[in-house]
Design an enzyme around this catalytic site. Structure first.
Site, short mmCIF file in Angstrom:
data_model
loop_
_atom_site.label_atom_id
_atom_site.label_comp_id
_atom_site.label_asym_id
_atom_site.label_seq_id
_atom_site.Cartn_x
_atom_site.Cartn_y
_atom_site.Cartn_z
N ILE A 31 0.67 -1.28 0.25
CA ILE A 31 -0.02 -0.43 -0.24
C ILE A 31 0.77 1.79 0.46
O ILE A 31 0.61 2.21 -0.05
CB ILE A 31 -0.97 0.08 1.08
CG1 ILE A 31 -2.43 0.75 0.96
CG2 ILE A 31 -0.65 0.17 2.08
CD1 ILE A 31 -3.09 0.87 1.53
N ASN A 86 11.81 -8.28 6.68
CA ASN A 86 12.09 -7.75 8.02
C ASN A 86 11.58 -8.63 9.32
O ASN A 86 10.38 -8.19 9.38
CB ASN A 86 11.70 -6.03 8.29
CG ASN A 86 11.70 -5.38 6.95
OD1 ASN A 86 13.34 -5.89 6.67
ND2 ASN A 86 11.04 -4.70 6.62
N GLY A 92 13.28 -3.48 11.51
CA GLY A 92 11.75 -2.61 10.58
C GLY A 92 10.26 -3.56 10.65
O GLY A 92 9.18 -3.13 9.75
N GLN A 93 10.34 -4.89 10.85
CA GLN A 93 8.65 -5.32 10.79
C GLN A 93 7.76 -4.65 11.55
O GLN A 93 7.42 -4.53 12.90
CB GLN A 93 9.00 -6.85 11.55
CG GLN A 93 8.00 -7.56 10.79
CD GLN A 93 7.84 -9.18 11.54
OE1 GLN A 93 9.19 -9.58 12.00
NE2 GLN A 93 7.40 -9.62 10.96
N SER A 94 6.71 -4.26 10.55
CA SER A 94 5.64 -3.82 11.25
C SER A 94 4.13 -4.74 11.25
O SER A 94 3.20 -4.22 11.71
CB SER A 94 5.71 -2.55 10.73
OG SER A 94 4.85 -2.98 9.41
N HIS A 99 6.21 -12.20 6.01
CA HIS A 99 5.88 -11.97 4.71
C HIS A 99 7.52 -11.62 3.84
O HIS A 99 8.00 -11.31 4.52
CB HIS A 99 4.81 -10.44 4.80
CG HIS A 99 5.68 -9.33 5.30
ND1 HIS A 99 5.11 -8.79 6.89
CD2 HIS A 99 6.09 -8.60 5.00
CE1 HIS A 99 5.69 -8.45 7.31
NE2 HIS A 99 6.30 -7.56 5.98
N HIS A 101 9.23 -8.85 0.63
CA HIS A 101 9.24 -7.61 -0.20
C HIS A 101 9.40 -8.29 -1.03
O HIS A 101 11.11 -8.45 -1.39
CB HIS A 101 9.45 -6.40 0.27
CG HIS A 101 9.18 -5.76 1.61
ND1 HIS A 101 7.95 -5.28 2.30
CD2 HIS A 101 8.74 -6.31 3.10
CE1 HIS A 101 7.59 -4.53 3.21
NE2 HIS A 101 8.56 -5.89 4.47
P1 5GP Z 1 7.07 -4.33 7.74
O1 5GP Z 1 6.99 -3.15 7.92
O2 5GP Z 1 6.58 -5.42 8.25
O3 5GP Z 1 8.24 -5.16 7.07
O4 5GP Z 1 5.91 -4.88 5.76
C1 5GP Z 1 4.82 -4.47 6.06
C2 5GP Z 1 4.26 -4.11 4.85
O5 5GP Z 1 2.99 -3.92 4.78
C3 5GP Z 1 4.69 -1.94 5.41
O6 5GP Z 1 5.58 -2.32 3.55
C4 5GP Z 1 3.54 -1.47 4.43
O7 5GP Z 1 2.62 -0.48 3.94
C5 5GP Z 1 2.54 -3.12 4.39
N1 5GP Z 1 1.01 -3.04 4.42
C6 5GP Z 1 0.07 -2.27 6.16
N2 5GP Z 1 -0.62 -2.55 5.64
C7 5GP Z 1 -0.89 -2.48 4.08
C8 5GP Z 1 -2.12 -2.89 3.74
O8 5GP Z 1 -3.04 -2.46 4.36
N3 5GP Z 1 -2.40 -3.29 2.33
C9 5GP Z 1 -0.79 -3.64 1.97
N4 5GP Z 1 -1.26 -3.69 0.34
N5 5GP Z 1 -0.28 -3.32 2.37
C10 5GP Z 1 0.02 -2.89 3.76
#
Ligand code: 5GP
Length: 113
Positions: A31, A86, A92-94, A99, A101
């Protein structure tokens, strides 16, 4: 997991721009894309990160890598992309569902920040 945004996407409760789905994995555009192509690959089995892998999950993870390579081809970026997972907040995992990327479509710097 009730509060997991990716679980809601997998369940169809939240829309996404899906590029691929089978019985084990779903892939959709991020997103907030950090590159012209930024696709997330998520297993349907809930595991927080690679650190939560259980016996037998290597089959699932191997399948996911195959799907990544196929989708890189389908997205037209197989000549150059980065695959990132991540693991943990300090990395940086949120979202607490494993998952990967896939980032492509621009020159990617190394090392990442
Ligand atoms: P992380 O930060 O955990 O490695 O990656 C999480 C990713 O999920 C981020 O890049 C963030 O932009 C994406 N993300 C978070 N919420 C949503 C959502 O509701 N839809 C989509 N398509 N991506 C999301």
């Amino acid at each position: 997991m009730p509060d997991c945004i990716f679980c809601k996407i997998i369940a169809g409760e939240i829309p996404c721009n899906k590029v691929y789905e089978d019985e084990h994995v779903v892939a959709f555009h991020d997103i907030q894309p950090q590159a012209p192509v930024h696709v997330l690959f998520v297993p349907k089995k809930h595991m927080v990160s690679l650190q939560a892998m259980e016996a037998g999950d290597e089959v699932l993870l191997g399948h996911m890598m195959k799907v990544v390579a196929q989708q890189a081809q389908a997205l037209g970026v197989s000549q150059g992309y980065r695959l990132v997972s991540n693991c943990g907040a300090s990395a940086g995992q949120s979202v607490d569902l494993l998952h990967f990327h896939l980032l492509a479509g621009r020159n990617l710097q190394w090392p990442p920040g």
